[in-house]
Motif scaffolding. Structure first.
Motif, short mmCIF file in Angstrom:
data_model
loop_
_atom_site.label_atom_id
_atom_site.label_comp_id
_atom_site.label_asym_id
_atom_site.label_seq_id
_atom_site.Cartn_x
_atom_site.Cartn_y
_atom_site.Cartn_z
N SER A 1 19.88 -9.74 53.86
CA SER A 1 20.73 -10.26 52.77
C SER A 1 20.33 -11.90 53.34
O SER A 1 21.24 -12.77 52.79
N GLY A 2 19.60 -12.17 54.24
CA GLY A 2 19.55 -13.65 54.58
C GLY A 2 20.82 -13.79 55.70
O GLY A 2 21.89 -13.34 55.51
N ASN A 3 20.83 -14.92 56.53
CA ASN A 3 21.60 -15.25 57.52
C ASN A 3 21.46 -16.69 57.89
O ASN A 3 20.42 -17.36 57.83
N GLU A 4 22.59 -17.23 58.27
CA GLU A 4 22.57 -18.60 59.15
C GLU A 4 23.10 -18.34 60.46
O GLU A 4 23.83 -17.58 61.02
N ALA B 1 17.76 -18.35 57.65
CA ALA B 1 16.47 -17.57 57.66
C ALA B 1 16.60 -16.72 56.24
O ALA B 1 17.92 -16.15 56.07
N GLN B 2 15.58 -16.28 55.53
CA GLN B 2 15.69 -15.39 54.37
C GLN B 2 14.60 -14.17 54.48
O GLN B 2 13.55 -14.74 55.17
N LEU B 3 14.61 -13.19 53.96
CA LEU B 3 13.79 -12.15 54.01
C LEU B 3 13.47 -11.67 52.31
O LEU B 3 14.51 -11.61 51.84
N ASN B 4 12.11 -11.75 52.09
CA ASN B 4 11.85 -11.22 50.64
C ASN B 4 10.91 -9.99 50.88
O ASN B 4 9.52 -10.10 51.04
N ARG B 5 11.53 -8.89 50.97
CA ARG B 5 10.64 -7.71 51.10
C ARG B 5 9.61 -7.31 50.18
O ARG B 5 8.47 -6.98 50.38
#
Lengths: 113, 116
Positions: A53-56, A62-66
């Motif tokens: 879900s992304g985090n700070e 940080a972001q994740l795009n699977r």
């Protein structure tokens, strides 16, 4: 093809500015994602994990795009102390059941006064 | 706690010489790892150990041997050094709590090895 690819940089960033960079990974079985920080001639240290879900963490996002198989790191209000190489790291369980880490070669960030 | 320590910090070898790098951790970690880091490449796993008395090959094991006789120590040996083994070597450790939980790897300060 490398399993984890990063733009080596350097990204030259004025102090106080925002910088963002990505990392792509090739193995769709990768399960966990991280950013490590490595200062010049020092050992890598965990900066933050990357959640779906992304985090700070403070000034770091940080972001994740699977779907597209990439992760990103954004640094806001850059400080001189943020100058470092940022290693993208992905983890997946192996057949003998342990979390093998795959490291990118790193993105160099240089924050200038 | 000292964390993960490595000796020596620097070493210069001639081709064909042998040496042993020592890694020690005081965090009671089960897992230990040896990596090498070369310019333009990510850290690559040489060998690893999931517990005292066990070792396994990583992705670049050729030319290296390891031993884990004590839980806190992990030794990396080069039997006959080659210039291609010039690199920075990092040891790391982690406590693998379970099969689905990631445990952070803690790294030692590194050993800079040059083989002439």
């Amino acid at each position: 093809r490398k399993e984890v690819e990063q733009d080596p940089g350097p990204f030259n960033v004025p102090e106080g500015a925002t910088v963002a960079f990505n990392c792509t990974y090739s193995n769709s079985a990768s399960q966990s994602f991280f950013w490590y920080r490595q200062d010049c001639r020092k050992e890598p240290k965990l900066l933050m994990s990357v959640y779906s879900s992304g985090n700070e963490d403070g000034r770091f996002t940080a972001q994740l795009n699977r779907a597209s198989q990439y992760i990103s790191l954004l640094i806001r209000d850059s400080k001189l102390s943020d100058s470092a190489t940022y290693l993208c790291v992905v983890s997946r369980m192996t057949t003998d059941s342990w979390g093998k880490l795959q490291f990118g070669a790193g993105t160099q960030v240089v924050v200038t006064p | 706690n000292a964390g993960v320590t490595q000796t020596p910090k620097f070493r210069v070898l001639k081709t064909g010489q042998s040496m042993t790098l020592l890694c020690a951790q005081d965090m009671n970690h089960e897992y230990m790892y040896w990596y090498r880091q070369d310019p333009g490449m990510g850290l690559r796993l040489i060998h690893y150990s999931v517990g005292e008395g066990t070792t396994a090959k990583g992705e670049v094991p050729d030319g290296y041997n390891v031993s884990r006789l004590k839980k806190q120590n992990f030794l990396l040996g080069l039997e006959s050094a080659a210039p291609s083994q010039t690199s920075v070597y990092f040891c790391a450790s982690s406590y693998e709590r379970g099969r689905t939980t990631y445990n952070e790897q803690f790294f030692g300060p590194g050993t800079r090895l040059t083989v002439l």
